[in-house]
Design a protein around this motif. Structure first.
Motif, PDB file in Angstrom:
ATOM      1  N   UNK A  72       0.845  -1.199   0.000  1.00 12.98           N
ATOM      2  CA  UNK A  72       0.000   0.000   0.000  1.00 12.98           C
ATOM      3  C   UNK A  72       0.879   1.247   0.000  1.00 12.98           C
ATOM      4  N   UNK A  73       0.909   1.960  -1.120  1.00 11.62           N
ATOM      5  CA  UNK A  73       1.722   3.167  -1.203  1.00 11.62           C
ATOM      6  C   UNK A  73       1.184   4.287  -0.325  1.00 11.62           C
ATOM      7  N   UNK A  74      -0.102   4.264  -0.010  1.00  9.47           N
ATOM      8  CA  UNK A  74      -0.650   5.269   0.899  1.00  9.47           C
ATOM      9  C   UNK A  74      -0.038   5.098   2.288  1.00  9.47           C
ATOM     10  N   UNK A  75       0.062   3.864   2.753  1.00  8.38           N
ATOM     11  CA  UNK A  75       0.678   3.605   4.058  1.00  8.38           C
ATOM     12  C   UNK A  75       2.156   3.990   4.048  1.00  8.38           C
ATOM     13  N   UNK A  76       2.842   3.705   2.945  1.00 11.04           N
ATOM     14  CA  UNK A  76       4.254   4.081   2.844  1.00 11.04           C
ATOM     15  C   UNK A  76       4.406   5.588   2.894  1.00 11.04           C
ATOM     16  N   UNK A  77       3.547   6.309   2.167  1.00  9.07           N
ATOM     17  CA  UNK A  77       3.620   7.773   2.128  1.00  9.07           C
ATOM     18  C   UNK A  77       3.330   8.372   3.495  1.00  9.07           C
ATOM     19  N   UNK A  78       2.362   7.816   4.211  1.00  9.25           N
ATOM     20  CA  UNK A  78       2.033   8.349   5.540  1.00  9.25           C
ATOM     21  C   UNK A  78       3.190   8.172   6.502  1.00  9.25           C
ATOM     22  N   UNK A  79       3.931   7.088   6.359  1.00  5.46           N
ATOM     23  CA  UNK A  79       5.092   6.855   7.222  1.00  5.46           C
ATOM     24  C   UNK A  79       6.248   7.762   6.836  1.00  5.46           C
ATOM     25  N   UNK A  80       6.461   7.934   5.541  1.00  2.00           N
ATOM     26  CA  UNK A  80       7.604   8.713   5.066  1.00  2.00           C
ATOM     27  C   UNK A  80       7.364  10.215   5.162  1.00  2.00           C
TER      28      UNK A  80
ATOM     29  N   UNK B 250       4.818  12.174   7.267  1.00  2.27           N
ATOM     30  CA  UNK B 250       3.705  12.391   8.199  1.00  2.27           C
ATOM     31  C   UNK B 250       3.245  13.845   8.192  1.00  2.27           C
ATOM     32  N   UNK B 251       1.936  14.017   8.212  1.00  3.29           N
ATOM     33  CA  UNK B 251       1.368  15.360   8.242  1.00  3.29           C
ATOM     34  C   UNK B 251       1.201  16.000   6.878  1.00  3.29           C
ATOM     35  N   UNK B 252       1.743  15.391   5.837  1.00  4.43           N
ATOM     36  CA  UNK B 252       1.620  15.953   4.481  1.00  4.43           C
ATOM     37  C   UNK B 252       0.381  15.393   3.792  1.00  4.43           C
TER      38      UNK B 252
END
Length: 236
Positions: free
Chosen positions: A117-125, A127-129
């Motif tokens: 899940x790229x959404x989960x990866x993006x949220x981890x990398x 945060x807040x964006x």
């Protein structure tokens, strides 16, 4: 490593409410590089298209009426994805519709263990964006000028570029397998710099204090009162 990046368009937000898949686009990547192989199909959902969904992807009832059912292409899709990991943005959504359609067609579900899940990866990398596909394209300089409406294959192509950036950029695995002296990509732990035979050999630079420098230092120390270090170190 083989991976499949895919996206779906649907009639609504949840298959539990009777919504169906109307488009699926997928492309093959090997070692984070697109191979050019892809799978794309529009599907007749056997129901009317809500206006809210039509506003997102522009797929009308009239357009989809002549399209095949997903069941007719299910085996072709299964053969394309093989046993590779499946990459999607907000993958729970796409897996939910995909597995519903596979079940309706009499096929087994795709295991959630294969989900990336790229959404989960993006949220981890980050945060807040903002983590929408549009926002990530802007962050990483991915051209999305052709994305007027959502489209499964186009979105999969954009997501493939974003996925590469999210997981380290284009230098991932930048080692030539037939060259033991090939440089390693940045961040792989060590630099392997090769010595050029044409480079002149330089004499070592002097790094010890000269007698004159030692004398000036001793004179400076002699002026200090109540130094923090012991007298024995001051005389050395």
């Amino acid at each position: 490593m083989r991976e499949i990046v895919f996206d779906t368009e649907t009639t609504g937000l949840s298959p539990k409410d009777g919504h169906r898949l109307v488009e699926i686009g997928a492309l093959e990547m090997v070692n984070r590089v697109e191979t050019g192989r892809s799978f794309h199909i529009y599907c007749n959902p056997e129901r009317e298209m809500p206006s809210e969904a039509f506003a997102v992807h522009g797929l009308s009832d009239a357009f989809l009426a002549s399209k095949p059912l997903f069941s007719s292409a299910a085996q072709q899709f299964i053969d394309f994805i093989e046993d590779s990991p499946l990459v999607a943005h907000n993958a729970q959504f796409d897996f939910g519709f995909l597995n519903t359609e596979l079940e309706l067609a009499g096929h087994a579900h795709v295991s959630l263990d294969r989900m990336v899940d790229t959404l989960a990866i993006a949220r981890t990398k980050h945060p807040g964006a903002k983590h929408s596909l549009d926002a990530l394209c802007s962050r990483y300089g991915v051209d999305r000028s052709q994305r007027v409406l959502h489209g499964a294959l186009l979105d999969a192509q954009l997501l493939a570029q974003v996925y590469v950036e999210l997981t380290g950029g284009r230098q991932i695995g930048l080692v030539l397998p037939d060259d033991e002296k090939a440089p390693v990509a940045a961040g792989d732990g060590e630099d392997r710099l090769t010595q050029s035979n044409d480079r002149p050999v330089r004499a070592p630079r002097p790094h010890q204090a000269s007698d004159a420098e030692r004398a000036r230092h001793a004179a400076f120390i002699a002026q200090l009162t109540d130094p923090l270090w012991p007298d024995e170190q001051a005389k050395s």
